[in-house]
Design a protein around this motif. Sequence first.
Motif, PDB file in Angstrom:
ATOM      1  N   SER A  18       0.847  -1.204   0.021  1.00 54.65           N
ATOM      2  CA  SER A  18      -0.159   0.039   0.020  1.00 54.65           C
ATOM      3  C   SER A  18       0.760   1.256  -0.025  1.00 54.65           C
ATOM      4  O   SER A  18       1.940   1.190   0.787  1.00 54.65           O
ATOM      5  CB  SER A  18      -0.810  -0.085   1.353  1.00 54.65           C
ATOM      6  OG  SER A  18      -1.610   1.051   1.416  1.00 54.65           O
ATOM      7  N   VAL A  20      -0.341   3.905   1.011  1.00 55.35           N
ATOM      8  CA  VAL A  20      -0.890   4.985   2.040  1.00 55.35           C
ATOM      9  C   VAL A  20      -0.317   4.370   3.396  1.00 55.35           C
ATOM     10  O   VAL A  20      -0.269   3.103   3.686  1.00 55.35           O
ATOM     11  CB  VAL A  20      -2.441   4.680   2.016  1.00 55.35           C
ATOM     12  CG1 VAL A  20      -2.886   5.699   3.244  1.00 55.35           C
ATOM     13  CG2 VAL A  20      -2.898   5.278   0.886  1.00 55.35           C
ATOM     14  N   ASP A  21       0.133   5.333   4.203  1.00 49.34           N
ATOM     15  CA  ASP A  21       0.657   4.966   5.798  1.00 49.34           C
ATOM     16  C   ASP A  21      -0.724   4.745   6.540  1.00 49.34           C
ATOM     17  O   ASP A  21      -1.394   5.591   6.859  1.00 49.34           O
ATOM     18  CB  ASP A  21       1.389   6.045   6.203  1.00 49.34           C
ATOM     19  CG  ASP A  21       1.843   5.884   7.606  1.00 49.34           C
ATOM     20  OD1 ASP A  21       1.840   4.495   7.998  1.00 49.34           O
ATOM     21  OD2 ASP A  21       2.351   6.689   8.327  1.00 49.34           O
ATOM     22  N   MET A  22      -1.143   3.670   6.944  1.00 51.36           N
ATOM     23  CA  MET A  22      -2.393   3.193   7.446  1.00 51.36           C
ATOM     24  C   MET A  22      -2.417   3.641   8.964  1.00 51.36           C
ATOM     25  O   MET A  22      -3.242   3.636   9.500  1.00 51.36           O
ATOM     26  CB  MET A  22      -2.484   1.675   7.419  1.00 51.36           C
ATOM     27  CG  MET A  22      -2.699   1.126   5.904  1.00 51.36           C
ATOM     28  SD  MET A  22      -3.997   1.929   5.143  1.00 51.36           S
ATOM     29  CE  MET A  22      -5.557   1.284   5.816  1.00 51.36           C
ATOM     30  N   ALA A  23      -1.086   3.720   9.496  1.00 50.00           N
ATOM     31  CA  ALA A  23      -1.031   4.340  10.706  1.00 50.00           C
ATOM     32  C   ALA A  23      -1.690   5.745  10.885  1.00 50.00           C
ATOM     33  O   ALA A  23      -2.559   6.138  12.035  1.00 50.00           O
ATOM     34  CB  ALA A  23       0.457   4.263  11.476  1.00 50.00           C
ATOM     35  N   ASP A  24      -1.529   6.615   9.721  1.00 45.92           N
ATOM     36  CA  ASP A  24      -1.749   7.836   9.879  1.00 45.92           C
ATOM     37  C   ASP A  24      -3.018   8.238   9.248  1.00 45.92           C
ATOM     38  O   ASP A  24      -3.651   9.251   8.905  1.00 45.92           O
ATOM     39  CB  ASP A  24      -0.799   8.771   9.398  1.00 45.92           C
ATOM     40  CG  ASP A  24      -0.918  10.340   9.457  1.00 45.92           C
ATOM     41  OD1 ASP A  24      -1.386  10.466  10.536  1.00 45.92           O
ATOM     42  OD2 ASP A  24      -0.773  11.004   8.453  1.00 45.92           O
ATOM     43  N   PHE A  25      -3.478   7.094   8.535  1.00 47.92           N
ATOM     44  CA  PHE A  25      -4.904   7.107   7.717  1.00 47.92           C
ATOM     45  C   PHE A  25      -6.010   7.286   8.356  1.00 47.92           C
ATOM     46  O   PHE A  25      -6.698   8.583   7.912  1.00 47.92           O
ATOM     47  CB  PHE A  25      -4.969   5.784   6.729  1.00 47.92           C
ATOM     48  CG  PHE A  25      -6.167   5.886   5.681  1.00 47.92           C
ATOM     49  CD1 PHE A  25      -5.934   6.585   4.770  1.00 47.92           C
ATOM     50  CD2 PHE A  25      -7.386   5.117   6.024  1.00 47.92           C
ATOM     51  CE1 PHE A  25      -7.016   6.579   3.809  1.00 47.92           C
ATOM     52  CE2 PHE A  25      -8.404   5.028   5.231  1.00 47.92           C
ATOM     53  CZ  PHE A  25      -8.102   5.910   4.166  1.00 47.92           C
ATOM     54  N   GLN A  26      -6.340   6.731   9.199  1.00 43.20           N
ATOM     55  CA  GLN A  26      -7.597   7.144  10.127  1.00 43.20           C
ATOM     56  C   GLN A  26      -7.616   8.347  10.736  1.00 43.20           C
ATOM     57  O   GLN A  26      -8.569   9.055  10.464  1.00 43.20           O
ATOM     58  CB  GLN A  26      -7.896   5.754  10.992  1.00 43.20           C
ATOM     59  CG  GLN A  26      -9.210   5.762  11.683  1.00 43.20           C
ATOM     60  CD  GLN A  26      -9.590   4.750  12.596  1.00 43.20           C
ATOM     61  OE1 GLN A  26      -8.568   3.837  12.805  1.00 43.20           O
ATOM     62  NE2 GLN A  26     -10.740   4.718  13.423  1.00 43.20           N
TER      63      GLN A  26
END
Length: 101
Positions: A18, A20-26
């Motif tokens: 991915s 997108v950095d999922m830690a910062d996504f939400q």
Amino acid sequence: MSDDKLDEILDNMGGAPSQVDMADFQPRVWARLDGAAHGHPGREALGRALAMRAAPAAVALLIGGVVGAGAIGHAEPDLLAVFDADAGWSLTALVDEGADG
């Protein structure tokens, strides 16, 4: 698109890393949603500007409607409209004339 082609595309996407950095996504999504709920400062200025432009038009429509309604004269009743109460040859007018004599 066939199901086989769709399955192939989904399999390829599942294995790809991915971007997108999922830690910062939400947190970014919630921040953006909160910002949309509170409105943008430019949107409030635009609303005031549109209200200032729409107010004279609304007043002009109101004044024109009142003046136009007042300018319409009362039309003479149609004498041959026998079912109207104010017509000369209406049934009620004929019955009332007969009762007087």
